[in-house]
Design an enzyme around this catalytic site. Structure first.
Site, mmCIF file in Angstrom:
data_model
loop_
_atom_site.group_PDB
_atom_site.id
_atom_site.type_symbol
_atom_site.label_atom_id
_atom_site.label_comp_id
_atom_site.label_asym_id
_atom_site.label_seq_id
_atom_site.Cartn_x
_atom_site.Cartn_y
_atom_site.Cartn_z
ATOM 1 N N THR A 1 38.526 38.342 31.980
ATOM 2 C CA THR A 1 39.877 38.546 32.514
ATOM 3 C C THR A 1 40.157 40.016 32.778
ATOM 4 O O THR A 1 39.596 40.887 32.098
ATOM 5 C CB THR A 1 40.895 37.995 31.492
ATOM 6 O OG1 THR A 1 42.198 38.457 31.834
ATOM 7 C CG2 THR A 1 40.608 38.474 30.073
ATOM 8 N N ASP A 2 41.052 40.278 33.721
ATOM 9 C CA ASP A 2 41.469 41.665 33.972
ATOM 10 C C ASP A 2 42.212 42.255 32.775
ATOM 11 O O ASP A 2 42.363 43.471 32.666
ATOM 12 C CB ASP A 2 42.331 41.757 35.242
ATOM 13 C CG ASP A 2 43.585 40.889 35.224
ATOM 14 O OD1 ASP A 2 43.822 40.177 34.230
ATOM 15 O OD2 ASP A 2 44.339 40.937 36.220
ATOM 16 N N GLU A 3 42.699 41.381 31.864
ATOM 17 C CA GLU A 3 43.484 41.892 30.730
ATOM 18 C C GLU A 3 42.660 42.769 29.794
ATOM 19 O O GLU A 3 43.225 43.504 28.985
ATOM 20 C CB GLU A 3 44.108 40.732 29.943
ATOM 21 C CG GLU A 3 45.067 39.929 30.788
ATOM 22 C CD GLU A 3 46.065 39.116 29.981
ATOM 23 O OE1 GLU A 3 46.200 39.339 28.773
ATOM 24 O OE2 GLU A 3 46.721 38.255 30.586
ATOM 25 N N TYR B 1 44.670 38.320 22.295
ATOM 26 C CA TYR B 1 43.875 37.553 23.272
ATOM 27 C C TYR B 1 42.925 38.471 24.035
ATOM 28 O O TYR B 1 41.717 38.225 24.094
ATOM 29 C CB TYR B 1 44.801 36.815 24.255
ATOM 30 C CG TYR B 1 44.099 36.392 25.535
ATOM 31 C CD1 TYR B 1 43.150 35.371 25.523
ATOM 32 C CD2 TYR B 1 44.365 37.041 26.748
ATOM 33 C CE1 TYR B 1 42.491 34.998 26.692
ATOM 34 C CE2 TYR B 1 43.713 36.674 27.921
ATOM 35 C CZ TYR B 1 42.773 35.649 27.880
ATOM 36 O OH TYR B 1 42.108 35.298 29.032
ATOM 37 N N LYS C 1 38.785 38.713 24.181
ATOM 38 C CA LYS C 1 37.978 38.589 25.413
ATOM 39 C C LYS C 1 37.126 39.844 25.610
ATOM 40 O O LYS C 1 35.944 39.749 25.981
ATOM 41 C CB LYS C 1 38.883 38.370 26.628
ATOM 42 C CG LYS C 1 39.573 37.028 26.691
ATOM 43 C CD LYS C 1 38.656 35.827 26.807
ATOM 44 C CE LYS C 1 37.923 35.743 28.129
ATOM 45 N NZ LYS C 1 37.170 34.441 28.240
HETATM 46 P P1 NAD Z 1 42.670 26.775 29.346
HETATM 47 O O1 NAD Z 1 43.371 27.145 28.087
HETATM 48 O O2 NAD Z 1 43.404 26.006 30.393
HETATM 49 O O3 NAD Z 1 41.362 25.934 29.004
HETATM 50 C C1 NAD Z 1 40.507 26.276 27.974
HETATM 51 C C2 NAD Z 1 39.580 25.105 27.710
HETATM 52 O O4 NAD Z 1 38.673 25.498 26.656
HETATM 53 C C3 NAD Z 1 40.295 23.840 27.234
HETATM 54 O O5 NAD Z 1 39.806 22.711 27.923
HETATM 55 C C4 NAD Z 1 39.964 23.769 25.744
HETATM 56 O O6 NAD Z 1 39.915 22.429 25.257
HETATM 57 C C5 NAD Z 1 38.591 24.437 25.715
HETATM 58 N N1 NAD Z 1 38.285 25.009 24.391
HETATM 59 C C6 NAD Z 1 39.081 25.799 23.635
HETATM 60 N N2 NAD Z 1 38.464 26.103 22.476
HETATM 61 C C7 NAD Z 1 37.243 25.505 22.519
HETATM 62 C C8 NAD Z 1 36.140 25.444 21.621
HETATM 63 N N3 NAD Z 1 36.168 26.060 20.427
HETATM 64 N N4 NAD Z 1 35.036 24.750 22.001
HETATM 65 C C9 NAD Z 1 34.994 24.103 23.204
HETATM 66 N N5 NAD Z 1 36.019 24.104 24.067
HETATM 67 C C10 NAD Z 1 37.139 24.788 23.731
HETATM 68 O O7 NAD Z 1 42.097 28.140 29.932
HETATM 69 P P2 NAD Z 1 41.985 28.631 31.456
HETATM 70 O O8 NAD Z 1 43.283 29.225 31.855
HETATM 71 O O9 NAD Z 1 41.364 27.558 32.246
HETATM 72 O O10 NAD Z 1 40.950 29.836 31.256
HETATM 73 C C11 NAD Z 1 39.546 29.573 31.269
HETATM 74 C C12 NAD Z 1 38.803 30.884 31.074
HETATM 75 O O11 NAD Z 1 39.144 31.785 32.118
HETATM 76 C C13 NAD Z 1 39.137 31.607 29.775
HETATM 77 O O12 NAD Z 1 37.956 32.157 29.265
HETATM 78 C C14 NAD Z 1 40.114 32.696 30.194
HETATM 79 O O13 NAD Z 1 40.011 33.803 29.344
HETATM 80 C C15 NAD Z 1 39.603 33.011 31.582
HETATM 81 N N6 NAD Z 1 40.611 33.507 32.530
HETATM 82 C C16 NAD Z 1 41.788 32.835 32.722
HETATM 83 C C17 NAD Z 1 42.689 33.297 33.682
HETATM 84 C C18 NAD Z 1 43.979 32.574 33.939
HETATM 85 O O14 NAD Z 1 44.810 33.079 34.713
HETATM 86 N N7 NAD Z 1 44.217 31.389 33.376
HETATM 87 C C19 NAD Z 1 42.395 34.454 34.412
HETATM 88 C C20 NAD Z 1 41.183 35.122 34.172
HETATM 89 C C21 NAD Z 1 40.296 34.623 33.236
HETATM 90 O O1 DAU Z 2 45.467 38.258 33.929
HETATM 91 C C1 DAU Z 2 44.697 37.150 33.578
HETATM 92 C C2 DAU Z 2 45.367 36.393 32.446
HETATM 93 O O2 DAU Z 2 46.475 35.703 33.025
HETATM 94 C C3 DAU Z 2 44.434 35.429 31.745
HETATM 95 O O3 DAU Z 2 43.416 36.150 31.110
HETATM 96 C C4 DAU Z 2 45.200 34.591 30.707
HETATM 97 O O4 DAU Z 2 44.342 33.626 30.145
HETATM 98 C C5 DAU Z 2 46.348 33.903 31.410
HETATM 99 O O5 DAU Z 2 47.114 33.184 30.471
HETATM 100 C C6 DAU Z 2 47.228 34.914 32.130
HETATM 101 O O6 DAU Z 2 47.917 35.773 31.182
HETATM 102 P P1 DAU Z 2 49.437 36.238 31.396
HETATM 103 O O7 DAU Z 2 50.006 36.586 30.082
HETATM 104 O O8 DAU Z 2 49.549 37.222 32.488
HETATM 105 O O9 DAU Z 2 50.050 34.838 31.952
HETATM 106 P P2 DAU Z 2 51.422 34.082 31.602
HETATM 107 O O10 DAU Z 2 51.558 32.969 32.583
HETATM 108 O O11 DAU Z 2 51.552 33.758 30.159
HETATM 109 O O12 DAU Z 2 52.512 35.193 31.959
HETATM 110 C C7 DAU Z 2 52.602 35.736 33.269
HETATM 111 C C8 DAU Z 2 53.728 36.763 33.255
HETATM 112 O O13 DAU Z 2 54.968 36.073 33.091
HETATM 113 C C9 DAU Z 2 53.644 37.759 32.109
HETATM 114 O O14 DAU Z 2 54.095 39.033 32.559
HETATM 115 C C10 DAU Z 2 54.615 37.200 31.071
HETATM 116 C C11 DAU Z 2 55.662 36.505 31.919
HETATM 117 N N1 DAU Z 2 56.281 35.304 31.322
HETATM 118 C C12 DAU Z 2 55.472 34.339 30.823
HETATM 119 C C13 DAU Z 2 55.993 33.206 30.262
HETATM 120 C C14 DAU Z 2 55.098 32.134 29.682
HETATM 121 C C15 DAU Z 2 57.664 35.150 31.321
HETATM 122 O O15 DAU Z 2 58.403 36.035 31.805
HETATM 123 N N2 DAU Z 2 58.174 34.025 30.762
HETATM 124 C C16 DAU Z 2 57.403 33.050 30.225
HETATM 125 O O16 DAU Z 2 57.970 32.050 29.706
#
Ligand code: NAD
Ligand code: DAU
Length: 340
Positions: free
Chosen positions: A128-130, A155, A159
């Site tokens: 992730t970019d985070e 988190y 990562k």
């Molecule tokens: P998500 O939370 O929707 O899904 C995570 C999945 O992993 C779930 O199906 C869960 O059951 C499984 N999981 C959790 N713990 C586990 C374990 N111990 N063993 C096996 N499976 C397990 O997550 P997402 O948003 O789809 O993110 C997927 C990946 O992409 C993550 O590694 C996250 O860091 C990365 N990522 C997410 C975003 C985003 O915007 N959502 C952006 C950049 C990178």
């Molecule tokens: O940047 C990549 C990341 O994006 C991934 O690595 C993470 O897995 C993914 O969850 C996401 O993280 P963020 O914290 O950016 O996403 P989230 O949707 O939780 O929040 C997006 C923005 O919105 C953030 O600035 C917080 C804000 N927010 C979020 C929630 C849930 C609100 O203002 N209100 C809310 O209720």
């Protein structure tokens, strides 16, 4: 094209789930294994369309369970591993960091050991970019692959730790790896704890939408299909050891995102409720994707078309998200927010 065995971890979650479907559709000659523990964030309903396909396999397992993972790898001899499984929600990491270390750090290490044991041809670690921390509001600044890692939340620290382990297994043991660092995804099957699906589902139910702080924090949004095509490209075409940032230049303040959804659904902006800010809330993320573009990646969606497509998906698939928000999620929401 030769038949390959691809292990996708976290394939029951949001991005992994979309990636499994993308791979099944694009590579009918590959065997796609979805390994997932099915935590609160995972479900197999999303795979109804593909679960009877001959080249789709599901394995329920915990990536941190060394014995199970080792014996699975020795039995199946995967060619490729694409590793999504993780605890992914920043807010949950603030209230309960421990599981993030176990799954994201120890779980990744177990997978790396197993991949090393059977000499996989490529291990793609989806990060992730985070991990880069935050940018200020100067629109000319971006995260590049050379930006130092300065994670701010439990988190992102977990990562970043896993990224460093992946790098170390490449440097020390020569494991063929890539790390991808993507910006915020959105699209079908996004779990409703995250900003976009939370807003869509609450607005559709005429419920107030919690916006942290002043709503001016910026995220760089990418449609999940564009993330899938990026990973596909990296898996097949990237040189081992390389890191790639993934993002499509779609920077928006949180308030802009929430207002876009409310206005598209023709509801009132009075549904917006400013609530207490997230602890350590990163100000801005913005990706420079030049390196990936040079490898041949072009995203399909701009934010306007992507969000319209996503809102329509949530309208057409109420059953999926309604069963989530009516379950255990209610307790999570009540513990996280002071609004009803
Ligand atoms: P998500 O939370 O929707 O899904 C995570 C999945 O992993 C779930 O199906 C869960 O059951 C499984 N999981 C959790 N713990 C586990 C374990 N111990 N063993 C096996 N499976 C397990 O997550 P997402 O948003 O789809 O993110 C997927 C990946 O992409 C993550 O590694 C996250 O860091 C990365 N990522 C997410 C975003 C985003 O915007 N959502 C952006 C950049 C990178
Ligand atoms: O940047 C990549 C990341 O994006 C991934 O690595 C993470 O897995 C993914 O969850 C996401 O993280 P963020 O914290 O950016 O996403 P989230 O949707 O939780 O929040 C997006 C923005 O919105 C953030 O600035 C917080 C804000 N927010 C979020 C929630 C849930 C609100 O203002 N209100 C809310 O209720």
């Amino acid at each position: 094209m030769s038949k390959k065995k691809v292990l996708v971890t976290g394939g029951a979650g949001f991005i992994g789930g979309n990636f499994v479907q993308y791979m099944i559709d694009k590579y009918p000659d590959y065997d796609i294994y979805n390994l997932d523990e099915l935590t609160y964030a995972g479900d197999l309903i999303k795979h109804k369309r593909i679960q009877s396909k001959d080249n789709y396999y599901f394995v329920k397992a915990d990536i941190a369970d060394r014995k199970t993972i080792m014996s699975l790898f020795k039995k199946e001899k995967f060619d490729y591993v694409v590793h999504f499984a993780a605890e992914s929600h920043v807010d949950r990491s603030i209230t309960n960091p421990e599981i993030f270390i176990r799954t994201n750090v120890l779980g990744t290490q177990v997978l790396l050991d197993a991949a090393k044991e059977i000499n996989v041809k490529k291990f793609v670690h989806v990060s992730t970019d985070e991990v880069y921390g935050e940018l200020d509001f100067d629109p000319k600044t971006f995260f590049t692959e050379d930006t130092p890692l300065q994670p701010n939340s439990p988190y992102s620290a977990s990562k970043a730790s896993s990224d460093l382990l992946v790098r170390a297994y490449h440097e020390t043991y020569g494991l063929p790896v890539n790390i991808t660092r993507c910006s915020n995804n959105y699209g079908p099957y996004h779990f409703p704890e995250k900003l976009i699906p939370l807003t869509i589902s609450r607005v559709l139910n005429d419920e107030r939408v919690p916006v942290y702080g002043d709503g001016k924090n910026i995220r760089d949004w990418l449609h999940v299909q564009d993330h899938c095509s990026a990973i596909d490209l990296v898996l097949h075409n990237a040189k081992s050891g390389e890191v790639y940032n993934v993002g499509g230049h779609n920077e928006k303040t949180n308030l802009e995102v929430v207002k876009t959804i409310i206005n598209t659904l023709e509801k009132s902006e009075e549904l917006i409720e400013f609530v207490e800010d997230r602890l350590g809330h990163d100000k801005r993320y913005a990706i420079d994707p030049t390196k990936l573009e040079k490898l041949g990646w072009t995203p399909i969606y701009d934010f306007d078309s992507g969000i319209a497509n996503t809102i329509q998906w949530y309208l057409d698939n109420k059953e999926w998200w309604e069963q989530i928000i009516s379950g255990e999620y209610k307790n999570y929401f009540a513990s996280q927010y002071s609004i009803k």
